[in-house]
Write an enzyme that holds these catalytic residues in place. Structure first.
Site, PDB file in Angstrom:
ATOM      1  N   HIS A 188      51.235 -68.711 -13.782  1.00 31.47           N
ATOM      2  CA  HIS A 188      50.611 -69.721 -15.357  1.00 31.47           C
ATOM      3  C   HIS A 188      51.724 -69.580 -15.929  1.00 31.47           C
ATOM      4  O   HIS A 188      52.335 -70.565 -17.201  1.00 31.47           O
ATOM      5  CB  HIS A 188      49.258 -68.999 -16.316  1.00 31.47           C
ATOM      6  CG  HIS A 188      48.994 -69.621 -15.824  1.00 31.47           C
ATOM      7  ND1 HIS A 188      47.424 -68.895 -15.877  1.00 31.47           N
ATOM      8  CD2 HIS A 188      48.056 -71.027 -15.830  1.00 31.47           C
ATOM      9  CE1 HIS A 188      46.469 -69.907 -14.910  1.00 31.47           C
ATOM     10  NE2 HIS A 188      47.047 -70.906 -15.213  1.00 31.47           N
ATOM     11  N   GLU A 431      38.954 -77.511  -8.735  1.00 30.68           N
ATOM     12  CA  GLU A 431      39.652 -76.712  -8.731  1.00 30.68           C
ATOM     13  C   GLU A 431      38.909 -75.845  -7.526  1.00 30.68           C
ATOM     14  O   GLU A 431      39.353 -74.620  -8.030  1.00 30.68           O
ATOM     15  CB  GLU A 431      40.283 -75.782  -9.706  1.00 30.68           C
ATOM     16  CG  GLU A 431      39.306 -75.428 -11.198  1.00 30.68           C
ATOM     17  CD  GLU A 431      40.234 -75.124 -11.668  1.00 30.68           C
ATOM     18  OE1 GLU A 431      41.335 -74.825 -12.511  1.00 30.68           O
ATOM     19  OE2 GLU A 431      39.255 -74.695 -13.231  1.00 30.68           O
ATOM     20  N   ASP A 455      44.188 -74.008  -8.695  1.00 29.58           N
ATOM     21  CA  ASP A 455      43.047 -73.348  -8.324  1.00 29.58           C
ATOM     22  C   ASP A 455      42.752 -73.305  -6.418  1.00 29.58           C
ATOM     23  O   ASP A 455      42.158 -72.841  -5.882  1.00 29.58           O
ATOM     24  CB  ASP A 455      42.424 -73.058  -9.321  1.00 29.58           C
ATOM     25  CG  ASP A 455      43.195 -71.923 -10.639  1.00 29.58           C
ATOM     26  OD1 ASP A 455      43.969 -71.164  -9.949  1.00 29.58           O
ATOM     27  OD2 ASP A 455      42.657 -71.875 -11.424  1.00 29.58           O
ATOM     28  N   CYS A 502      45.658 -83.097 -12.169  1.00 31.19           N
ATOM     29  CA  CYS A 502      46.430 -82.564 -13.159  1.00 31.19           C
ATOM     30  C   CYS A 502      47.578 -81.035 -12.845  1.00 31.19           C
ATOM     31  O   CYS A 502      48.123 -80.145 -14.002  1.00 31.19           O
ATOM     32  CB  CYS A 502      45.957 -81.910 -14.677  1.00 31.19           C
ATOM     33  SG  CYS A 502      44.435 -80.928 -14.617  1.00 31.19           S
TER      34      CYS A 502
HETATM   35  C1  PEP Z   1      45.041 -75.741 -11.722  1.00 34.74           C
HETATM   36  O1  PEP Z   1      44.338 -75.103 -11.627  1.00 34.74           O
HETATM   37  O2  PEP Z   1      45.718 -76.736 -11.303  1.00 34.74           O
HETATM   38  C2  PEP Z   1      45.327 -75.840 -13.760  1.00 34.74           C
HETATM   39  C3  PEP Z   1      45.483 -76.804 -13.215  1.00 34.74           C
HETATM   40  O3  PEP Z   1      44.641 -75.168 -14.221  1.00 34.74           O
HETATM   41  P1  PEP Z   1      45.254 -73.591 -14.519  1.00 34.74           P
HETATM   42  O4  PEP Z   1      46.893 -74.321 -13.794  1.00 34.74           O
HETATM   43  O5  PEP Z   1      45.646 -73.406 -16.138  1.00 34.74           O
HETATM   44  O6  PEP Z   1      44.381 -72.802 -13.650  1.00 34.74           O
HETATM   45 MG    MG Z   2      42.455 -74.353 -13.200  1.00 36.77          MG
END
Ligand code: PEP
Ligand code: MG
Length: 555
Positions: A188, A431, A455, A502
Site C-alpha cells: 500500500h 479479490e 489481492d 481497480c
Molecule cells: C486490490 O486488492 O487490488 C485493491 C484495489 O485493494 P487494496 O490494494 O487496497 O488491497
Molecule cells: Mg485489496
C-alpha cells in the site's frame, strides 16, 4: 558517484538532496554492557530529556488543540514515573547487563503485550502510549530528535521502510521522491506513492542504507528503480534530459483531456480514478477521470487517532460526492488489517495477516463500526452518485449478511426520517479466487463487481504482496489471474452486473486491449494514469483480429 537499484513504483525522475527519516527500532540492538551504573544514569538522563520535551508538547497541544489532546502527553509523562516500568528497565540493565536502549525497547514490548490482552479498551490503549514514550526515550539515548525535524526544503526522503499510515502523513509539498530500503511494489505504501504522484523506489537494499548521508545529492529514477548518490556531471545531464522528455510526454497526454475513451473500432470504456482522501478528488478531476472507481475509505481511519465519527465520515463522503458533481463515486467500506494498521483497533499480531482478520471480516464481527460507516455513506448519498463496495468477499453467505445489514441501516434511517438516496448501487470487490469462482452467484446479488488485482494476484499465486523476496515469482499476467478476471466478467454480464478493475493491473497498458476484449466496463487507476490509459484505449483496435491472447472462460 554510487549507483543502486531497487524497484521503481512511480515513473518520474527526481533530482535533489537526501533527507533521512530515522527509524530507530531497527537500530536497537542487544549489546552487553560492563557498567550498569553508567547505563542507568544514561536511562535517567534520557527520561529527564523526555519529561522536558513532553512538557513543551503539552503546552503546544493546549494552545493549538484542546485539553483532551494535551492529556495524551500528560499520560506519557506519568509512564516516566511508573514504578513497574522503571523497575523492569533497571532489572534488565543490572541483572542481564543489557544496554539501556534494549532494556527500554524490551520493557515497552512486554508492557504493550500485557495491555493488549486486557478487555478494557482504556487499558488496551495504554499499550500504544508505552510504546510511544519508550520510542522517545530511545531516541534520546541514541542522540536523535524524537519529534523529527520537519523537512526544511523539498527533498528526497529515505527510510528503511514506511508504513501506509506514515506515508499518508508525509508532507507531500516537501517531498521530491522517496526511497525505501525494504518494501515491495504492490504494498500500500507503493500504491500511495503512485497516487500522490511521488517518484519512488522501494527495496533498494542495505548497501544503500550504509552509503546514504543526509544532504547528499541524488537522482531517483522511478521508471527503472535506479538511484544515484553524488551523481557526476554527465549523469546529471543525462537525467535532466530524461526529465525534460518526460515533461514533454506529459504535455502530450494533457491534450487527451476532454477526449473520449474509445477504440478505433468504436468500443468505449469508462476510466475512473482511485483515491485515498477527499483532496485527491481534485486530482481525479484535473486528470479528467470519469468518476471515482475506488475511494479507499480506510485512509480516513489511518489518519485518525480514534474511530472517525459518523459525522466526520459523512462530511468526508459528502465532500467527495459534491466535488465529483454527479459523476459516479464508488466508496469502499473499511479495508483495514494486514499492512494497514491503526493502533486504536487493537488488532492482534497474526502469523498470516493477509489471510487473517481484515476488511469485511472486521466489519462483520464489529457491526458497530460497520453500521456507523454505512449510516454515514447512506446519508451522504443524497449529494451525488454513490456506489458502496465491500472488500475481501469470499462467500455468498457473507454477502447475504452484508446486504441484510445495509437493509437494516436503511430502515433505521427511514424510521428516524433521515433522508438518503434510493439509487445507491451496491457492489463487491473480486479479490479472492473464491469470489471469482462463485462470481455467477455473487453477480445475481449486486449491481457491480470491481476486480482488486493486487489481492487477487497474491491469493491466486500464493505470493504475499508485502514480501519483496518473492517478487520474481509474481507474474501479474499469469493465465490463472487473467482467467479469473475473464470468468468474473462473463458472469457479471450474464447476470446484468457491471465489472471494473481497480487493482494496479488496470493501469498496465500492455493489458488494456485484453481487458477491452473481455468486455471490462471500467478501469480505475491512480489519477496520474488516467490519460495514459486513455491513450492506450484510443490506440487499440478490436476489429478483425483473433483474440489469441484472450484467456478462455472455463465454466
Ligand atoms: C486490490 O486488492 O487490488 C485493491 C484495489 O485493494 P487494496 O490494494 O487496497 O488491497
Ligand atoms: Mg485489496
Amino acid at each position: 558517484m554510487d549507483q543502486f537499484t531497487g524497484k521503481g513504483v512511480y515513473g518520474a525522475i527526481a533530482i535533489g538532496k537526501i533527507s533521512i527519516l530515522k527509524k530507530q527500532t531497527a537500530r536497537v540492538r542487544r549489546v552487553r554492557i560492563d557498567d550498569p551504573e553508567k547505563e542507568i544514569r544514561r536511562f535517567e538522563q534520557a527520561k529527564e530529556a523526555a519529561a522536558g520535551q513532553l512538557a513543551r508538547i503539552y503546552e503546544t497541544a493546549l494552545r493549538e488543540a484542546d485539553e483532551s489532546c494535551a492529556a495524551i502527553f500528560e499520560a506519557h509523562r506519568m509512564i516516566l514515573d511508573d514504578e513497574a516500568y522503571n523497575r523492569s528497565v533497571r532489572d534488565m540493565i543490572t541483572a542481564e547487563k543489557n544496554g539501556a536502549e534494549y532494556a527500554v525497547f524490551q520493557t515497552a514490548e512486554r508492557f504493550a503485550e500485557l495491555f493488549s490482552r486486557s478487555d478494557d479498551p482504556c487499558l488496551k490503549a495504554r499499550g500504544a502510549d508505552v510504546r510511544d514514550i519508550s520510542h522517545r526515550i530511545i531516541s534520546n539515548l541514541l542522540g536523535e530528535d524524537p519529534d523529527g525535524q520537519p523537512l526544511k526544503e523539498k527533498s528526497i526522503l529515505c527510510a528503511l521502510d514506511l508504513s501506509p499510515s506514515e506515508t499518508v502523513s508525509l508532507d507531500k509539498e516537501k517531498i521530491l521522491a522517496f526511497i525505501t530500503v525494504q518494501g515491495s511494489v504492490n504494498s500500500h505504501t507503493a500504491i500511495l506513492a503512485r497516487s500522490m504522484n511521488i517518484p519512488a523506489v522501494v527495496g533498494v537494499g542495505e548497501a544503500f542504507w550504509s552509503a546514504v548521508k543526509d544532504g547528499a545529492e541524488a537522482i531517483v529514477d522511478g521508471f527503472t528503480g535506479e538511484v544515484f548518490l553524488d551523481p557526476d556531471r554527465d549523469t546529471l545531464e543525462r537525467f535532466r534530459e530524461k526529465q525534460r522528455r518526460e515533461e514533454a510526454e506529459q504535455r502530450l497526454l494533457r491534450e487527451l483531456k476532454g477526449k473520449a475513451n474509445v477504440t478505433a473500432d468504436g468500443t468505449t470504456i469508462d476510466i475512473f480514478a482511485n483515491i485515498g482522501s477527499v483532496d485527491q478528488a481534485e486530482e481525479a478531476l484535473e486528470n479528467d477521470a470519469g468518476g471515482i472507481g475506488l475511494f479507499r475509505s480506510e485512509f480516513l481511519y489511518l489518519e485518525s487517532r480514534d474511530f472517525p465519527s459518523e459525522e466526520q465520515q459523512f462530511t468526508a463522503y459528502r465532500q467527495v460526492l459534491e466535488r465529483m458533481g454527479g459523476k459516479k463515486v464508488i466508496i469502499r467500506t473499511l479495508d483495514i488489517g494486514a499492512d494497514k494498521q491503526a493502533d486504536y483497533f487493537h488488532l492482534k499480531k497474526e502469523e498470516n495477516p493477509a489471510l487473517g482478520y481484515r476488511a469485511i471480516r472486521i466489519c462483520l464481527t464489529r457491526p458497530d463500526i460497520f453500521r456507523t460507516q454505512l449510516r454515514a455513506l447512506y446519508r451522504a448519498s443524497l449529494y451525488g452518485n454513490l456506489g458502496i463496495m465491500f472488500p475481501m468477499i469470499t462467500s455468498v453467505s457473507e454477502l447475504h449478511r452484508i446486504l441484510q445489514i445495509c437493509a437494516e441501516v436503511r430502515s433505521e434511517l427511514k424510521a428516524g426520517s433521515v433522508p438518503y438516496s434510493e439509487t445507491v448501487e451496491l457492489g463487491i470487490m473480486i479479490e479472492t479466487p473464491a469470489a471469482a469462482l462463485i462470481s455467477d452467484e455473487l453477480a445475481e446479488m449486486v449491481d457491480f463487481f470491481s476486480v482488486g488485482t493486487n489481492d487477487l494476484i497474491q491469493y491466486t499465486l500464493a505470493c504475499d504482496r508485502q514480501n519483496p523476496d518473492i517478487e520474481q515469482f509474481v507474474d501479474p499476467h499469469h493465465k490463472a489471474v487473467l482467467r479469473l478476471i475473464r470468468m468474473s466478467a462473463d458472469n457479471a454480464h450474464r447476470h446484468g452486473a457491471r465489472i471494473g478493475i481497480c487493482g494496479e493491473l488496470a493501469a498496465d497498458t500492455t493489458l488494456t486491449e485484453t481487458f477491452l476484449r473481455m468486455g471490462i466496463d471500467e478501469l480505475s487507476v491512480s489519477p496520474s494514469y488516467v490519460l495514459k490509459v486513455r491513450q492506450a484505449v484510443r490506440k487499440a483496435d478490436l476489429s478483425g483480429k483473433t483474440p489469441a491472447a484472450l484467456p478462455p472462460f472455463c465454466p
